[in-house]
Scaffold this motif. Structure first.
Motif, PDB file in Angstrom:
ATOM      1  N   UNK A   1       0.776  -1.233   0.000  1.00 57.79           N
ATOM      2  CA  UNK A   1       0.000   0.000   0.000  1.00 57.79           C
ATOM      3  C   UNK A   1       0.799   1.270   0.000  1.00 57.79           C
ATOM      4  N   UNK A   2       2.117   1.187   0.032  1.00 56.40           N
ATOM      5  CA  UNK A   2       2.921   2.399  -0.022  1.00 56.40           C
ATOM      6  C   UNK A   2       2.803   3.072  -1.378  1.00 56.40           C
ATOM      7  N   UNK A   3       3.297   4.290  -1.446  1.00 56.81           N
ATOM      8  CA  UNK A   3       3.249   5.022  -2.705  1.00 56.81           C
ATOM      9  C   UNK A   3       3.492   6.492  -2.470  1.00 56.81           C
ATOM     10  N   UNK A   4       3.095   7.269  -3.463  1.00 60.95           N
ATOM     11  CA  UNK A   4       3.302   8.713  -3.409  1.00 60.95           C
ATOM     12  C   UNK A   4       1.964   9.417  -3.274  1.00 60.95           C
ATOM     13  N   UNK A   5       1.977  10.480  -2.512  1.00 63.47           N
ATOM     14  CA  UNK A   5       0.761  11.257  -2.292  1.00 63.47           C
ATOM     15  C   UNK A   5       1.158  12.708  -2.091  1.00 63.47           C
ATOM     16  N   UNK A   6       0.253  13.608  -2.427  1.00 62.13           N
ATOM     17  CA  UNK A   6       0.492  15.015  -2.152  1.00 62.13           C
ATOM     18  C   UNK A   6       0.103  15.331  -0.719  1.00 62.13           C
TER      19      UNK A   6
ATOM     20  N   UNK B   1       6.024   8.379   0.097  1.00 59.79           N
ATOM     21  CA  UNK B   1       6.548   9.712  -0.172  1.00 59.79           C
ATOM     22  C   UNK B   1       5.393  10.702  -0.171  1.00 59.79           C
ATOM     23  N   UNK B   2       5.646  11.880   0.351  1.00 60.24           N
ATOM     24  CA  UNK B   2       4.636  12.926   0.437  1.00 60.24           C
ATOM     25  C   UNK B   2       5.235  14.197  -0.148  1.00 60.24           C
ATOM     26  N   UNK B   3       4.632  14.684  -1.193  1.00 56.74           N
ATOM     27  CA  UNK B   3       5.128  15.891  -1.832  1.00 56.74           C
ATOM     28  C   UNK B   3       4.353  17.103  -1.335  1.00 56.74           C
TER      29      UNK B   3
END
Length: 126
Positions: free
Chosen positions: A8-13, A123-125
């Motif tokens: 379930x990991x990934x990138x999100x704003x 990761x969180x942008x």
């Protein structure tokens, strides 16, 4: 022996949401507390959210209270971490960890846990 597999990991704003899952295999009596740690290279591994599989008690780091929710499946072999209102400082590798019932120590301390997953990157942008 307990095997933990995260997903379930990934990138999100920033402000967005992610949901992590961790499935544990092995006899359920081999662990009581189970939950999530996160780590970035410049900090020690941090306990984020834990749940006691038997009594369904939860504990959270102050930094995630009100934003993250830990839960478990009815079969109590999968845990979930719902992460809302995410911030850049929430980024890191998230590890699922479980502690044998006899393990002592603070619930959010990595010293308590003797079973670890391989981790999933978040990761969180901004």
């Amino acid at each position: 022996q307990v095997e933990l597999v995260e997903s379930g990991g990934g990138s999100v704003q920033a402000g967005g949401s992610l949901r992590l899952s961790c499935t544990a295999s092995g006899p359920t009596y081999n662990w009581a507390w189970i939950g999530w740690f996160r780590q970035v290279p410049w900090k020690e591994r941090e306990g984020v959210a834990m749940i006691n599989r038997i009594v369904d008690v939860v504990r959270y780091a102050d930094s995630v209270k009100g934003r993250f929710t830990i839960s478990q499946s009815d079969a109590k072999n999968t845990i979930f971490l719902q992460m809302n209102e995410m911030r850049p400082e929430d980024a890191g590798v998230y590890y699922c960890a479980a502690a044998a019932p006899a393990r002592t120590g603070p619930v959010l301390s990595s010293d308590k846990y003797n079973y670890w997953g391989r981790g999933t990157l978040v990761t969180v942008s901004s």
